[in-house]
Design a protein around this motif. Sequence first.
Motif, PDB file in Angstrom:
ATOM      1  N   TYR A  93       3.505  -6.197  11.854  1.00  0.00           N
ATOM      2  CA  TYR A  93       2.309  -6.841  11.744  1.00  0.00           C
ATOM      3  C   TYR A  93       2.937  -8.403  12.704  1.00  0.00           C
ATOM      4  CZ  TYR A  93      -0.690  -3.719   9.702  1.00  0.00           C
ATOM      5  OH  TYR A  93      -1.076  -2.699   9.739  1.00  0.00           O
ATOM      6  N   TRP A 105      -7.367  -6.250   7.287  1.00  0.00           N
ATOM      7  CA  TRP A 105      -6.842  -7.585   5.586  1.00  0.00           C
ATOM      8  C   TRP A 105      -6.050  -8.286   6.829  1.00  0.00           C
ATOM      9  CZ3 TRP A 105      -3.111  -7.014   2.629  1.00  0.00           C
ATOM     10  CH2 TRP A 105      -2.657  -6.190   2.386  1.00  0.00           C
ATOM     11  N   LYS A 106      -4.835  -6.676   6.998  1.00  0.00           N
ATOM     12  CA  LYS A 106      -3.789  -7.345   7.420  1.00  0.00           C
ATOM     13  C   LYS A 106      -3.403  -8.145   8.643  1.00  0.00           C
ATOM     14  CE  LYS A 106      -1.257  -3.647   6.383  1.00  0.00           C
ATOM     15  NZ  LYS A 106      -2.079  -2.645   5.694  1.00  0.00           N
ATOM     16  N   ALA A 157      -1.351  -4.677  14.352  1.00  0.00           N
ATOM     17  CA  ALA A 157      -0.568  -3.815  14.224  1.00  0.00           C
ATOM     18  C   ALA A 157       0.016  -3.625  15.831  1.00  0.00           C
ATOM     19  CB  ALA A 157      -0.564  -2.783  13.236  1.00  0.00           C
ATOM     20  N   GLU A 215       0.260  -1.302  -0.001  1.00  0.00           N
ATOM     21  CA  GLU A 215       0.148  -0.194  -0.177  1.00  0.00           C
ATOM     22  C   GLU A 215       0.896   1.659   0.379  1.00  0.00           C
ATOM     23  OE1 GLU A 215      -3.675  -1.208   1.873  1.00  0.00           O
ATOM     24  OE2 GLU A 215      -2.721  -0.693   3.384  1.00  0.00           O
ATOM     25  N   TYR A 260      -4.129  -0.772  16.933  1.00  0.00           N
ATOM     26  CA  TYR A 260      -4.805  -1.528  16.093  1.00  0.00           C
ATOM     27  C   TYR A 260      -5.107  -2.355  14.656  1.00  0.00           C
ATOM     28  CZ  TYR A 260      -5.449   0.016  10.786  1.00  0.00           C
ATOM     29  OH  TYR A 260      -6.796   0.097   9.713  1.00  0.00           O
ATOM     30  N   THR A 261      -5.961  -2.670  13.881  1.00  0.00           N
ATOM     31  CA  THR A 261      -5.940  -3.762  13.560  1.00  0.00           C
ATOM     32  C   THR A 261      -6.352  -3.920  12.863  1.00  0.00           C
ATOM     33  OG1 THR A 261      -6.567  -5.273  15.656  1.00  0.00           O
ATOM     34  CG2 THR A 261      -7.466  -5.878  13.585  1.00  0.00           C
ATOM     35  N   CYS A 262      -5.711  -3.987  11.479  1.00  0.00           N
ATOM     36  CA  CYS A 262      -5.667  -3.552   9.892  1.00  0.00           C
ATOM     37  C   CYS A 262      -7.125  -4.784   9.343  1.00  0.00           C
ATOM     38  CB  CYS A 262      -4.621  -3.372   8.927  1.00  0.00           C
ATOM     39  SG  CYS A 262      -5.080  -3.655   7.203  1.00  0.00           S
TER      40      CYS A 262
END
Length: 100
Positions: A71, A48-49, A52, A22, A44-46
């Motif tokens: 990650y 799709w990844k 974090a 990205e 934080y949680t992405c």
Amino acid sequence: MKAVLEGSVIAEADKEDLIQIEGNWYFPPSSVVAGALAASPTPYTCPWKGQAQYFTVEAGGASLADRAWSYPTPYPTAIEKVGKDFSGYVAFWKEVQVVD
């Protein structure tokens, strides 16, 4: 390539060893200078990844909260999407310059 803050190199690795996701360059964990990152409690949680880990970047007399992230255990589907295992790789926010 190098990640630089206030004239200090924070990470350095061959371009072939970095992973671009990205628009951000992710450096291998072994390429980060010892003491340049301090773990942050910022959550934080992405979608799709995965979850974090944020870091405060400390170099060149500067201390910038949450300007680096990784990650530690990305979702398996994220690794498939990227095409490489980026577990623990570190990316930097805009104040940290990534240069050739």
